[in-house]
Motif scaffolding. Structure first.
Motif, PDB file in Angstrom:
ATOM      1  N   ILE A   1       1.143  -1.075  -0.489  1.00 59.60           N
ATOM      2  CA  ILE A   1      -0.300  -0.034  -0.451  1.00 59.60           C
ATOM      3  C   ILE A   1       1.062   1.132  -0.090  1.00 59.60           C
ATOM      4  O   ILE A   1       0.374   2.364  -0.807  1.00 59.60           O
ATOM      5  CB  ILE A   1      -0.790   0.103   1.354  1.00 59.60           C
ATOM      6  CG1 ILE A   1      -2.389  -0.792   1.439  1.00 59.60           C
ATOM      7  CG2 ILE A   1      -1.594   0.994   1.266  1.00 59.60           C
ATOM      8  CD1 ILE A   1      -2.916  -1.549  -0.030  1.00 59.60           C
TER       9      ILE A   1
ATOM     10  N   LYS B   1      11.513  -2.806   9.098  1.00 61.87           N
ATOM     11  CA  LYS B   1      13.210  -3.153   9.050  1.00 61.87           C
ATOM     12  C   LYS B   1      13.702  -3.020   7.213  1.00 61.87           C
ATOM     13  O   LYS B   1      14.899  -2.795   7.818  1.00 61.87           O
ATOM     14  CB  LYS B   1      12.851  -4.460   8.880  1.00 61.87           C
ATOM     15  CG  LYS B   1      12.244  -5.584  10.424  1.00 61.87           C
ATOM     16  CD  LYS B   1      13.130  -6.612  10.886  1.00 61.87           C
ATOM     17  CE  LYS B   1      12.204  -7.049  11.707  1.00 61.87           C
ATOM     18  NZ  LYS B   1      10.846  -8.203  11.323  1.00 61.87           N
ATOM     19  N   SER B   2      13.158  -2.582   6.753  1.00 62.20           N
ATOM     20  CA  SER B   2      13.713  -3.120   5.400  1.00 62.20           C
ATOM     21  C   SER B   2      14.463  -1.330   4.441  1.00 62.20           C
ATOM     22  O   SER B   2      13.488  -0.817   4.097  1.00 62.20           O
ATOM     23  CB  SER B   2      12.628  -2.980   4.178  1.00 62.20           C
ATOM     24  OG  SER B   2      10.907  -3.235   4.882  1.00 62.20           O
TER      25      SER B   2
ATOM     26  N   SER C   1      10.440   1.036  12.651  1.00 63.47           N
ATOM     27  CA  SER C   1      10.351   0.859  14.169  1.00 63.47           C
ATOM     28  C   SER C   1      11.088   0.143  15.043  1.00 63.47           C
ATOM     29  O   SER C   1      11.175  -0.718  15.749  1.00 63.47           O
ATOM     30  CB  SER C   1       8.998  -0.297  14.503  1.00 63.47           C
ATOM     31  OG  SER C   1       9.069  -1.390  13.418  1.00 63.47           O
TER      32      SER C   1
ATOM     33  N   SER D   1      -2.216  -8.143  -5.779  1.00 65.99           N
ATOM     34  CA  SER D   1      -0.947  -8.402  -5.732  1.00 65.99           C
ATOM     35  C   SER D   1      -0.305  -7.697  -4.586  1.00 65.99           C
ATOM     36  O   SER D   1      -1.391  -6.386  -4.334  1.00 65.99           O
ATOM     37  CB  SER D   1       0.713  -7.498  -6.635  1.00 65.99           C
ATOM     38  OG  SER D   1       1.379  -7.239  -6.479  1.00 65.99           O
TER      39      SER D   1
END
Ligand code: NAD
Ligand code: MG
Length: 399
Positions: free
Chosen positions: A13, A37-38, A57, A213
């Motif tokens: 999104i 995390k990315s 986070s 997707s």
């Protein structure tokens, strides 16, 4: 120009939202991007969108991003911790918030935006499922404008009268001539699979949605139809709908995104290609239609439309969610929490596909009555349900 915060910026999104922003550069300034995390994905977003603020986070990811950002000429300020993030979301620097963190992890930040009276684009259905009445009360108290992003709820919103659109959370459906909200769903990848093969379904098969997707969690939820169950609860709150006013219909082609039936026999449907940029552009355009980048529907090459009643033997999670909806807040918070743990365990190869519903059922059945009149109490119910689900997995006590 409005200042936009995207919570869950590196997800599916998040990507669609940023694409709509790029198509309409005069409407939104990307002010804050939040993810988990990315790091490399976030770094790339910072280079492209140059947000004033960025938050991860996960503390390790925050440090890593800080280091990588220092090697670029990007001037985004890193938000240090959750308290600082919640404060920033509520501050005058932010006008609108795309709430697109996956799962209950999105509750606190979405509520911070609600309480501060922001314009909320709500994709994170789990926050509403977890907190229902408290969420709706907070919207009313602050005067926040709540826009449904979930394609079904966005479709329903578009098919409602302006009076109902302006009373999200408190709709008087009957007074406006609505007889039913018809929530459509594709039935996921296993609509026609033999039930005997369900125990051997693999995560790779389950995440492969035939039409949409999406992120991993919602893809598994679509395969079990827990997603439609969560959406049923979401619709109950957004549109103040009773049991008689809500119905789930399987529509495998995912062209009709949901419908509203009126007492005169009219049925208003919203249609389009299955691409979240359409509902996102609808809410981001506000009163005005804007381009989304989605191709027009080609009726002449579209397959025939079909409609099927859901079979609860095939989709036990859907039944669990509908039952929880009428049992009350504790049940829906518990259902959501147990499902999050079950989906994760299935993706990690720890439980079978069919054990997702068994685990959720088991956690619901073994819940003790707990008070649930504040967010803190709901968060306790959430963590208690998650712990019990984890312990059931560890002890392998599933039927
Ligand atoms: P996704 O897995 O692709 O992305 C999730 C995002 O949330 C990522 O950016 C991740 O970093 C972030 N995130 C996770 N935990 C976090 C935390 N604790 N703090 C901050 N950020 C965190 O998920 P998605 O498919 O984009 O779905 C997001 C939400 O939108 C879900 O609630 C889903 O049900 C809803 N939704 C998605 C779609 C869709 O087409 N993908 C459609 C309708 C509704
Ligand atoms: Mg949906």
């Amino acid at each position: 120009m409005k200042n936009l915060a995207i919570l869950g910026a590196t997800g599916s999104i998040g990507a669609s939202t940023l694409s709509v922003c790029q198509n309409n550069p005069e409407l939104y300034r990307v002010k804050l991007l939040v993810a988990s995390k990315s790091v490399d994905k976030m770094l790339a977003l910072c280079k492209t969108f140059n947000p004033d603020y960025v938050a991860m986070s996960c503390p390790k990811a925050t440090d890593e991003l800080a280091f990588k950002l220092s090697k670029t000429d990007c001037r985004s300020t890193l938000v240090k911790n959750e308290a600082e993030l919640l404060q920033l979301i509520a501050s005058v620097e932010i006008d609108c918030v795309m709430a697109a963190i996956v799962g209950g992890a999105g509750l606190k930040s979405t509520l911070a935006a609600v309480k501060a009276g922001k314009e909320i684009f709500l994709a994170n259905k789990e926050s509403l499922v977890m907190s229902g009445q408290l969420f709706i009360d907070a919207v009313q108290k602050s005067g926040a404008k709540l826009w449904p992003v979930d394609s079904e709820h966005n479709a329903i919103y578009q098919a409602l009268s302006p009076n109902l659109q302006n009373s999200i959370g408190h709709c008087q459906l009957e007074a406006e001539g609505v007889s039913k909200i018809l929530l459509t769903g594709s039935g996921g990848p296993f609509l026609n699979k033999a039930l005997s093969e369900f125990p051997s379904i693999t995560p790779a098969q389950a995440v492969k949605h035939p039409n949409w997707s999406m992120g991993q969690k919602i893809s598994i939820d679509s395969a079990t139809m827990m997603n439609k169950g969560l959406e049923y609860i979401e619709a109950r709150w957004l549109f103040n709908a009773s049991r008689e006013q809500l119905q789930v219909i399987i529509h495998p082609q995912s062209v009709i995104h949901s419908m509203v039936q009126y007492i005169d026999g009219s049925v208003i449907a919203q249609m389009g290609n299955p691409d979240m940029r359409t509902p996102i552009a609808h809410v981001m355009g506000g009163e005005k239609r804007i381009t989304s980048g989605v191709e027009n529907l080609d009726f002449f090459s579209s397959p025939e439309f079909s409609f099927i009643a859901p079979d609860f033997n095939r989709y036990p999670c859907l039944k669990l969610a509908i039952d929880a909806c009428y049992e009350g807040q504790q049940a829906t918070t518990t259902l959501n929490a147990a499902n999050e743990v079950a989906v994760e365990a299935f993706l990690n190869g720890e439980i079978q596909f069919t054990q997702i519903s068994q685990l959720v059922d088991r956690v619901l059945q073994t819940s003790k009555r707990q008070s649930n009149s504040s967010i803190e109490e709901l968060l306790l119910i959430d963590s208690d349900a998650k712990n019990r689900a984890l312990s059931l997995i560890r002890r392998e006590i599933l039927c």
